[in-house]
Write a protein that holds these residues in place. Structure first.
Motif, PDB file in Angstrom:
ATOM      1  N   LYS A 150       0.833  -1.203   0.000  1.00  0.00           N
ATOM      2  CA  LYS A 150       0.000   0.000   0.000  1.00  0.00           C
ATOM      3  C   LYS A 150       0.867   1.253   0.000  1.00  0.00           C
ATOM      4  N   VAL A 151       1.898   1.253   0.835  1.00  0.00           N
ATOM      5  CA  VAL A 151       2.788   2.416   0.900  1.00  0.00           C
ATOM      6  C   VAL A 151       3.483   2.620  -0.438  1.00  0.00           C
ATOM      7  N   LEU A 152       3.968   1.546  -1.035  1.00  0.00           N
ATOM      8  CA  LEU A 152       4.647   1.649  -2.337  1.00  0.00           C
ATOM      9  C   LEU A 152       3.700   2.146  -3.425  1.00  0.00           C
ATOM     10  N   ASN A 153       2.479   1.634  -3.421  1.00  0.00           N
ATOM     11  CA  ASN A 153       1.501   2.104  -4.409  1.00  0.00           C
ATOM     12  C   ASN A 153       1.226   3.592  -4.245  1.00  0.00           C
ATOM     13  N   HIS A 154       1.124   4.036  -3.008  1.00  0.00           N
ATOM     14  CA  HIS A 154       0.888   5.450  -2.745  1.00  0.00           C
ATOM     15  C   HIS A 154       2.071   6.294  -3.245  1.00  0.00           C
ATOM     16  N   VAL A 207       4.145   5.499  -5.655  1.00  0.00           N
ATOM     17  CA  VAL A 207       4.128   5.477  -7.125  1.00  0.00           C
ATOM     18  C   VAL A 207       3.100   6.473  -7.646  1.00  0.00           C
ATOM     19  N   GLU A 208       1.945   6.503  -7.020  1.00  0.00           N
ATOM     20  CA  GLU A 208       0.908   7.467  -7.440  1.00  0.00           C
ATOM     21  C   GLU A 208       1.399   8.900  -7.274  1.00  0.00           C
ATOM     22  N   ASP A 209       2.065   9.173  -6.163  1.00  0.00           N
ATOM     23  CA  ASP A 209       2.612  10.528  -5.942  1.00  0.00           C
ATOM     24  C   ASP A 209       3.630  10.878  -7.012  1.00  0.00           C
ATOM     25  N   GLU A 264       3.821   9.637 -10.051  1.00  0.00           N
ATOM     26  CA  GLU A 264       3.123   9.794 -11.322  1.00  0.00           C
ATOM     27  C   GLU A 264       2.462  11.175 -11.411  1.00  0.00           C
ATOM     28  N   LYS A 265       1.913  11.630 -10.306  1.00  0.00           N
ATOM     29  CA  LYS A 265       1.278  12.957 -10.281  1.00  0.00           C
ATOM     30  C   LYS A 265       2.320  14.051 -10.515  1.00  0.00           C
ATOM     31  N   LEU A 266       3.513  13.881  -9.968  1.00  0.00           N
ATOM     32  CA  LEU A 266       4.572  14.876 -10.142  1.00  0.00           C
ATOM     33  C   LEU A 266       5.062  14.936 -11.570  1.00  0.00           C
ATOM     34  N   ASN A 267       5.069  13.833 -12.269  1.00  0.00           N
ATOM     35  CA  ASN A 267       5.574  13.768 -13.641  1.00  0.00           C
ATOM     36  C   ASN A 267       4.541  14.234 -14.657  1.00  0.00           C
ATOM     37  N   MET A 268       3.328  14.424 -14.291  1.00  0.00           N
ATOM     38  CA  MET A 268       2.298  14.858 -15.253  1.00  0.00           C
ATOM     39  C   MET A 268       2.362  16.286 -15.505  1.00  0.00           C
TER      40      MET A 268
END
Length: 76
Positions: A62-66, A68-70, A72-76
């Protein structure tokens, strides 16, 4: 004193053999049962150890998924 007949002696010896054989059989069966119980306990211990580790792994995922999502949001 009365003389014991051969038939009675043979019967007593047969009975003694049966009792001894049964006793040995019960002991052997008991040892086998204890051996199998110990093996089963070891398997249960391994399973319990695995079951205790799964929630830890799930939390880390769960922590790793969170994270990764963070990212991905930074790279958009």
């Amino acid at each position: 004193m009365k003389k014991i007949s051969n038939d009675i002696i043979v019967a007593l010896l047969g009975m003694a053999g049966t009792i001894i054989g049964s006793f040995i059989g019960v002991i052997a069966s008991s040892k086998l049962t204890n051996f199998r119980l110990k093996q089963l306990e070891q398997k249960v211990d391994k399973h319990n150890n695995f079951a205790e580790r799964i929630p830890v792994v799930e939390e880390k995922i769960k922590v790793l998924n969170h994270r990764v999502e963070d990212l991905e949001k930074l790279n958009m």
